[in-house]
Design a protein around this motif. Structure first.
Motif, PDB file in Angstrom:
ATOM      1  N   VAL A  84     -11.279  -5.756  -8.758  1.00 41.84           N
ATOM      2  CA  VAL A  84     -11.328  -5.476  -7.324  1.00 41.84           C
ATOM      3  C   VAL A  84     -11.342  -3.975  -7.073  1.00 41.84           C
ATOM      4  CG1 VAL A  84     -10.010  -7.597  -6.865  1.00 41.84           C
ATOM      5  CG2 VAL A  84      -8.826  -5.392  -6.885  1.00 41.84           C
ATOM      6  N   ILE A  85     -11.910  -3.626  -5.933  1.00 41.07           N
ATOM      7  CA  ILE A  85     -11.736  -2.301  -5.352  1.00 41.07           C
ATOM      8  C   ILE A  85     -10.675  -2.432  -4.268  1.00 41.07           C
ATOM      9  CG2 ILE A  85     -12.819  -0.405  -4.104  1.00 41.07           C
ATOM     10  CD1 ILE A  85     -13.876  -0.797  -6.961  1.00 41.07           C
ATOM     11  N   GLU A  86      -9.617  -1.653  -4.389  1.00 33.35           N
ATOM     12  CA  GLU A  86      -8.563  -1.653  -3.379  1.00 33.35           C
ATOM     13  C   GLU A  86      -8.730  -0.417  -2.499  1.00 33.35           C
ATOM     14  OE1 GLU A  86      -4.018  -2.714  -3.712  1.00 33.35           O
ATOM     15  OE2 GLU A  86      -4.307  -0.620  -4.310  1.00 33.35           O
ATOM     16  N   LYS A  87      -8.904  -0.640  -1.211  1.00 30.86           N
ATOM     17  CA  LYS A  87      -8.993   0.446  -0.233  1.00 30.86           C
ATOM     18  C   LYS A  87      -7.596   0.694   0.322  1.00 30.86           C
ATOM     19  CE  LYS A  87     -11.371   1.673   4.117  1.00 30.86           C
ATOM     20  NZ  LYS A  87     -10.332   1.474   5.151  1.00 30.86           N
ATOM     21  N   VAL A  88      -7.131   1.921   0.178  1.00 27.14           N
ATOM     22  CA  VAL A  88      -5.781   2.284   0.590  1.00 27.14           C
ATOM     23  C   VAL A  88      -5.873   3.243   1.773  1.00 27.14           C
ATOM     24  CG1 VAL A  88      -3.586   3.294  -0.129  1.00 27.14           C
ATOM     25  CG2 VAL A  88      -5.006   2.057  -1.800  1.00 27.14           C
ATOM     26  N   ASP A  89      -5.335   2.829   2.907  1.00 27.59           N
ATOM     27  CA  ASP A  89      -5.280   3.670   4.104  1.00 27.59           C
ATOM     28  C   ASP A  89      -3.844   4.138   4.303  1.00 27.59           C
ATOM     29  OD1 ASP A  89      -7.997   3.446   4.849  1.00 27.59           O
ATOM     30  OD2 ASP A  89      -7.614   1.475   5.719  1.00 27.59           O
ATOM     31  N   ALA A  90      -3.669   5.458   4.365  1.00 27.83           N
ATOM     32  CA  ALA A  90      -2.333   6.041   4.526  1.00 27.83           C
ATOM     33  C   ALA A  90      -2.303   6.907   5.780  1.00 27.83           C
ATOM     34  CB  ALA A  90      -1.968   6.866   3.300  1.00 27.83           C
ATOM     35  N   PRO A  91      -1.669   6.430   6.858  1.00 28.43           N
ATOM     36  CA  PRO A  91      -1.548   7.255   8.068  1.00 28.43           C
ATOM     37  C   PRO A  91      -0.591   8.428   7.834  1.00 28.43           C
ATOM     38  CG  PRO A  91      -1.176   4.907   8.531  1.00 28.43           C
ATOM     39  CD  PRO A  91      -1.107   5.086   7.046  1.00 28.43           C
ATOM     40  N   VAL A  92      -1.059   9.639   8.115  1.00 29.04           N
ATOM     41  CA  VAL A  92      -0.239  10.843   7.969  1.00 29.04           C
ATOM     42  C   VAL A  92      -0.494  11.747   9.170  1.00 29.04           C
ATOM     43  CG1 VAL A  92       0.280  12.872   6.567  1.00 29.04           C
ATOM     44  CG2 VAL A  92      -0.343  10.720   5.445  1.00 29.04           C
ATOM     45  N   ASP A  93       0.558  12.015   9.955  1.00 30.92           N
ATOM     46  CA  ASP A  93       0.465  12.927  11.100  1.00 30.92           C
ATOM     47  C   ASP A  93      -0.692  12.556  12.031  1.00 30.92           C
ATOM     48  OD1 ASP A  93       2.625  14.380  10.109  1.00 30.92           O
ATOM     49  OD2 ASP A  93       1.326  15.713   8.938  1.00 30.92           O
ATOM     50  N   GLY A  94      -0.808  11.275  12.310  1.00 26.81           N
ATOM     51  CA  GLY A  94      -1.819  10.824  13.258  1.00 26.81           C
ATOM     52  C   GLY A  94      -3.209  10.667  12.684  1.00 26.81           C
ATOM     53  N   GLU A  95      -3.396  10.988  11.424  1.00 35.24           N
ATOM     54  CA  GLU A  95      -4.689  10.817  10.771  1.00 35.24           C
ATOM     55  C   GLU A  95      -4.552   9.828   9.616  1.00 35.24           C
ATOM     56  OE1 GLU A  95      -6.333  14.485   9.503  1.00 35.24           O
ATOM     57  OE2 GLU A  95      -6.444  15.353  11.520  1.00 35.24           O
ATOM     58  N   THR A  96      -5.630   9.091   9.360  1.00 30.75           N
ATOM     59  CA  THR A  96      -5.618   8.129   8.264  1.00 30.75           C
ATOM     60  C   THR A  96      -6.370   8.698   7.074  1.00 30.75           C
ATOM     61  OG1 THR A  96      -5.492   6.234   9.767  1.00 30.75           O
ATOM     62  CG2 THR A  96      -6.288   5.811   7.536  1.00 30.75           C
ATOM     63  N   HIS A  97      -5.677   8.802   5.963  1.00 39.61           N
ATOM     64  CA  HIS A  97      -6.281   9.265   4.717  1.00 39.61           C
ATOM     65  C   HIS A  97      -6.591   8.039   3.860  1.00 39.61           C
ATOM     66  CE1 HIS A  97      -5.188  13.547   5.402  1.00 39.61           C
ATOM     67  NE2 HIS A  97      -4.229  12.986   6.132  1.00 39.61           N
ATOM     68  N   THR A  98      -7.808   7.992   3.338  1.00 45.87           N
ATOM     69  CA  THR A  98      -8.265   6.812   2.605  1.00 45.87           C
ATOM     70  C   THR A  98      -8.635   7.182   1.177  1.00 45.87           C
ATOM     71  OG1 THR A  98      -9.108   5.757   4.615  1.00 45.87           O
ATOM     72  CG2 THR A  98     -10.007   4.986   2.522  1.00 45.87           C
ATOM     73  N   HIS A  99      -8.206   6.352   0.244  1.00 45.55           N
ATOM     74  CA  HIS A  99      -8.694   6.464  -1.125  1.00 45.55           C
ATOM     75  C   HIS A  99      -8.835   5.058  -1.698  1.00 45.55           C
ATOM     76  CE1 HIS A  99      -4.304   6.238  -1.879  1.00 45.55           C
ATOM     77  NE2 HIS A  99      -4.635   5.705  -3.040  1.00 45.55           N
ATOM     78  N   HIS A 100      -9.437   4.971  -2.874  1.00 43.07           N
ATOM     79  CA  HIS A 100      -9.679   3.676  -3.499  1.00 43.07           C
ATOM     80  C   HIS A 100      -9.111   3.671  -4.916  1.00 43.07           C
ATOM     81  CE1 HIS A 100     -12.796   3.903  -0.355  1.00 43.07           C
ATOM     82  NE2 HIS A 100     -12.682   2.590  -0.299  1.00 43.07           N
ATOM     83  N   THR A 101      -8.648   2.513  -5.335  1.00 39.06           N
ATOM     84  CA  THR A 101      -8.256   2.304  -6.722  1.00 39.06           C
ATOM     85  C   THR A 101      -9.016   1.094  -7.254  1.00 39.06           C
ATOM     86  OG1 THR A 101      -6.365   0.901  -6.141  1.00 39.06           O
ATOM     87  CG2 THR A 101      -5.959   3.265  -6.319  1.00 39.06           C
ATOM     88  N   ILE A 102      -9.060   0.981  -8.568  1.00 40.51           N
ATOM     89  CA  ILE A 102      -9.789  -0.105  -9.227  1.00 40.51           C
ATOM     90  C   ILE A 102      -8.801  -0.879 -10.091  1.00 40.51           C
ATOM     91  CG2 ILE A 102     -11.700  -0.702 -10.761  1.00 40.51           C
ATOM     92  CD1 ILE A 102     -13.024   1.956 -10.014  1.00 40.51           C
ATOM     93  N   HIS A 103      -8.796  -2.199  -9.934  1.00 42.95           N
ATOM     94  CA  HIS A 103      -7.885  -3.051 -10.688  1.00 42.95           C
ATOM     95  C   HIS A 103      -8.679  -4.119 -11.436  1.00 42.95           C
ATOM     96  CE1 HIS A 103      -4.774  -2.408  -7.177  1.00 42.95           C
ATOM     97  NE2 HIS A 103      -5.150  -1.276  -7.739  1.00 42.95           N
ATOM     98  N   SER A 104      -8.197  -4.499 -12.604  1.00 40.28           N
ATOM     99  CA  SER A 104      -8.747  -5.670 -13.293  1.00 40.28           C
ATOM    100  C   SER A 104      -7.639  -6.698 -13.486  1.00 40.28           C
ATOM    101  CB  SER A 104      -9.359  -5.285 -14.643  1.00 40.28           C
ATOM    102  OG  SER A 104      -8.358  -4.911 -15.572  1.00 40.28           O
ATOM    103  N   TYR A 105      -8.039  -7.975 -13.514  1.00 37.81           N
ATOM    104  CA  TYR A 105      -7.092  -9.085 -13.595  1.00 37.81           C
ATOM    105  C   TYR A 105      -7.580 -10.097 -14.635  1.00 37.81           C
ATOM    106  CZ  TYR A 105      -5.429  -7.500  -8.989  1.00 37.81           C
ATOM    107  OH  TYR A 105      -4.933  -6.756  -7.944  1.00 37.81           O
ATOM    108  N   VAL A 106      -6.630 -10.641 -15.376  1.00 39.46           N
ATOM    109  CA  VAL A 106      -6.897 -11.776 -16.259  1.00 39.46           C
ATOM    110  C   VAL A 106      -5.849 -12.838 -15.946  1.00 39.46           C
ATOM    111  CG1 VAL A 106      -7.090 -12.612 -18.625  1.00 39.46           C
ATOM    112  CG2 VAL A 106      -7.785 -10.263 -18.081  1.00 39.46           C
ATOM    113  N   VAL A 107      -6.309 -14.035 -15.576  1.00 44.72           N
ATOM    114  CA  VAL A 107      -5.411 -15.159 -15.280  1.00 44.72           C
ATOM    115  C   VAL A 107      -5.713 -16.263 -16.284  1.00 44.72           C
ATOM    116  CG1 VAL A 107      -4.646 -16.836 -13.566  1.00 44.72           C
ATOM    117  CG2 VAL A 107      -5.413 -14.559 -12.830  1.00 44.72           C
ATOM    118  N   ARG A 108      -4.734 -16.541 -17.157  1.00 43.12           N
ATOM    119  CA  ARG A 108      -4.918 -17.594 -18.157  1.00 43.12           C
ATOM    120  C   ARG A 108      -3.585 -18.258 -18.454  1.00 43.12           C
ATOM    121  NH1 ARG A 108      -8.523 -13.958 -21.791  1.00 43.12           N
ATOM    122  NH2 ARG A 108     -10.531 -14.151 -20.760  1.00 43.12           N
ATOM    123  N   ASP A 109      -3.641 -19.585 -18.568  1.00 39.86           N
ATOM    124  CA  ASP A 109      -2.458 -20.363 -18.971  1.00 39.86           C
ATOM    125  C   ASP A 109      -1.247 -20.054 -18.100  1.00 39.86           C
ATOM    126  OD1 ASP A 109      -3.931 -21.500 -21.093  1.00 39.86           O
ATOM    127  OD2 ASP A 109      -3.499 -19.761 -22.363  1.00 39.86           O
ATOM    128  N   GLY A 110      -1.493 -19.852 -16.807  1.00 44.16           N
ATOM    129  CA  GLY A 110      -0.396 -19.616 -15.880  1.00 44.16           C
ATOM    130  C   GLY A 110       0.178 -18.220 -15.926  1.00 44.16           C
TER     131      GLY A 110
END
Length: 243
Positions: A84-110
């Motif tokens: 996934v691409i995670e979009k992170v919005d951080a409000p600071v002093d009335g302005e929104t600062h945006t950055h992105h992070t990248i995550h990978s996931y493996v789901v197996r056997d619970g």
């Protein structure tokens, strides 16, 4: 436990909404539902995975209410793998600062393993070389420079590389797979890299917009690509929205 794309989308959006609204109990319950046998988080990438609930509680205490999460891209592999691409919005002093992070996931056997790629890693000669290789090969692809495209791989890793597409299936020898992709897509598809993150372990995650025209209209299919450089060569894994 098998998991399909609809379940993955529901999980990502539900836990994001619970984070944003401050529903701590529901947030952890959503993770327990998808991973009843527990989950671990590798954060930062390259470090040993840690107990997932412990990491989440630390992130919650430090950032919940200060950062708001959405997931504009969810890309799929096989056998319970997705990214996934995670979009992170951080409000600071009335302005929104945006950055992105990248995550990978493996789901197996619970169980679930999550890996977080962020831009916090310090640059080294090795990570700079990886970033340079990645940008050059995308640029050569877009310019239609076939010889230069393959030379970038040869210079970086020789013929010691493979491609897992989709992830979760056996890897394919690298050069024949790239030849197949070149002949099938290069003339019609531009690869616009939107974010390149290289971890201290010299593993890279890349958000790519695959641009092409369909019936005269522009279309973008996003991919999330992972590049792992080791003593045995380069390993590439392609996650696509369409898979």
């Amino acid at each position: 436990m098998s998991i399909d794309p609809d379940q993955i989308r529901a999980f990502m959006h539900q836990q994001g909404e619970q984070w944003n609204t401050g529903d701590h109990e529901g947030f952890l319950a959503t993770y327990r539902a998808i991973a009843p046998n527990g989950f671990r988080i590798e954060f930062p990438v390259g470090q040993p995975p840690k107990d997932g609930p412990t990491v989440m509680d630390q992130l919650w205490a430090g950032y919940q209410g200060k950062m708001f999460m959405t997931y504009p891209v969810i890309a799929f592999g096989a056998n319970g793998e997705f990214a996934v691409i995670e979009k992170v919005d951080a409000p600071v002093d009335g302005e929104t600062h945006t950055h992105h992070t990248i995550h990978s996931y493996v789901v197996r056997d619970g169980e679930m393993l999550i890996r977080y790629f962020t831009d916090a890693a310090p640059a080294t000669a090795a990570t700079d070389a990886t970033r340079d290789f990645l940008t050059r090969q995308y640029d050569h692809w877009n310019a239609g420079e076939r010889d230069e495209f393959f030379a970038a791989y040869d210079t970086f890793t020789g013929d010691r590389f493979d491609v897992e597409f989709p992830p979760g299936t056996p890897p394919n020898p690298g050069t024949p797979m790239l030849e197949q992709l070149w002949h099938g897509y290069q003339a019609t598809t531009k690869l616009r890299y939107r974010q390149i993150v290289v971890a201290e372990s010299n593993e890279a995650a890349v958000w790519v917009g695959n641009e092409r025209e369909v019936d005269g209209q522009p279309q973008v299919n996003n991919s999330i690509e992972f590049y792992s450089v080791g003593d045995d060569g380069l390993h590439i894994r392609y996650f696509h929205e369409g898979h």
